[in-house]
Design an enzyme around this catalytic site. Structure first.
Site, PDB file in Angstrom:
ATOM      1  N   GLU A 305      -0.402  -5.473   5.798  1.00 44.26           N
ATOM      2  CA  GLU A 305      -0.549  -4.753   4.526  1.00 44.26           C
ATOM      3  C   GLU A 305       0.325  -5.308   3.412  1.00 44.26           C
ATOM      4  O   GLU A 305       0.374  -4.743   2.323  1.00 44.26           O
ATOM      5  CB  GLU A 305      -0.220  -3.253   4.669  1.00 44.26           C
ATOM      6  CG  GLU A 305      -1.022  -2.489   5.675  1.00 44.26           C
ATOM      7  CD  GLU A 305      -0.603  -1.021   5.749  1.00 44.26           C
ATOM      8  OE1 GLU A 305       0.238  -0.588   4.921  1.00 44.26           O
ATOM      9  OE2 GLU A 305      -1.095  -0.313   6.635  1.00 44.26           O
ATOM     10  N   GLY A 306       1.091  -6.355   3.660  1.00 41.64           N
ATOM     11  CA  GLY A 306       2.072  -6.791   2.680  1.00 41.64           C
ATOM     12  C   GLY A 306       3.353  -5.995   2.740  1.00 41.64           C
ATOM     13  O   GLY A 306       4.200  -6.099   1.834  1.00 41.64           O
TER      14      GLY A 306
END
Length: 338
Positions: A305-306
């Site tokens: 997801e970063g």
């Protein structure tokens, strides 16, 4: 906005990469030498400030315009039982991102980054890489350009992330194709598969490499055959950022695997990238060594997801705050080194 009209344009851009502004680096280093601290005492924070100065082209780099771009895609190989979660979770998590309920929502807000979520044909998974190329040339180019479109001139830092059930399997295939090694050197537990799931992942990577390996003559073809839409988008975003001199914060195993085929063709590709962290995924440490990237953090994260990129961005903000806001020896009337 950067757009690659065809695979030849993609290859040409990869072959002719911009370099950092050495005059800005020199000016930033001169400022570092005058700040009220012993030389080198802030360690990697000083290195980060110089890195950012070179790509932003100013001696006092900033962290004002931050963007976290999260790409999502689905994979045909998921049907082989290589993930602990079903493919529909990708769509559900994109909805969660848009409603503000995911880890990346909280972490992007905490580091001051705007969040852009880019779903890529979630209703149409890529083909199973064990039996077919993941994408057609047209599909791969569209995904690459979707990534490039997320990059704007003037961004101070681009944070990259992904969501895609089963995407650690194509990521492992990309790493093995780019840097060598058997499948079991690169596969990991991803979302938490058991031993049987891990064996299925290794088998899938082995089958994919046997089928596609002889045909992966360049970065584009490797992405087309072995990756996925969100992974190709990450690659497109990284290359577009380089063309626009926007520094990039890579996240975990998937994000780093996305640049592996590009770095194989041109090792200088990672020169504008920071590695946020070394994740708990088995192949990530080996991959970072191959990319010549030293991670900022080691927190045993493996979410994607970063999320790691957002956490590491706090370090960049601290580095730039110290660089810009500390007094010099002359300003503080402190005796400097003789």
């Amino acid at each position: 906005m950067i757009r690659f009209d065809n695979r030849a344009a993609f290859a040409a851009a990869l072959a002719d990469l911009p370099v950092p502004d050495t005059s800005a680096i020199a000016a930033a280093a001169e400022r570092q030498a005058a700040l009220t601290k012993p030389a080198g005492s802030l360690g990697r924070l000083e290195e980060i400030a110089l890195f950012m100065a070179g790509w932003q082209g100013r001696d006092r780099p900033e962290a004002q315009r931050l963007r976290a771009a999260i790409f999502a895609g689905n994979h045909g190989v998921a049907a082989r039982g290589v993930s602990a979660f079903p493919a529909e979770v990708t769509v559900q998590m994109v909805a969660n991102f848009r409603h503000g309920g995911a880890a990346i929502n909280a972490l992007a807000a905490a580091c001051g980054a705007e969040l852009a979520v880019v779903p890529l044909d979630l209703e149409r998974p890529t083909d199973d890489i064990c039996t077919e190329a993941a994408m057609s040339e047209t599909e791969c180019l569209a995904a690459i350009n979707a990534g490039a479109a997320a990059v704007e001139p003037g961004l101070d830092l681009l944070l990259l992330g992904e969501m895609g059930i089963a995407n650690s399997t194509p990521a492992a295939a990309l790493c093995a194709q780019s840097f060598g090694g058997a499948a079991d050197h690169w596969v990991g537990r991803g979302t938490g598969v058991d031993g049987h799931g891990l064996a299925r992942k290794a088998q899938a990577v082995t089958l994919a490499l046997a089928l596609h390996g002889p045909h992966c003559g360049d970065a584009f073809e490797t992405l087309r055959r072995l990756s996925g839409r969100e992974i190709a988008a990450l690659a497109g975003a990284v290359l577009a950022a380089r063309m626009l001199r926007v520094p990039v914060m890579l996240d975990g195993f998937i994000g780093c695997a996305a640049v592996a085929p590009l770095a194989k063709d041109n090792p200088a590709l990672t020169g504008h990238c920071l590695a946020a962290h070394m994740s708990a995924e088995a192949g990530h440490e080996r991959l970072l060594r191959a990319l010549a990237l030293d991670p900022l953090l080691r927190l045993d994260m493996r979410l994607g997801e970063g999320s790691g990129a957002a956490v590491a961005t706090q370090i960049v903000r601290s580095a730039l705050a110290a660089h810009a806001n500390m007094a010099t020896f002359a300003e503080a009337a402190v005796a400097g080194a003789l």
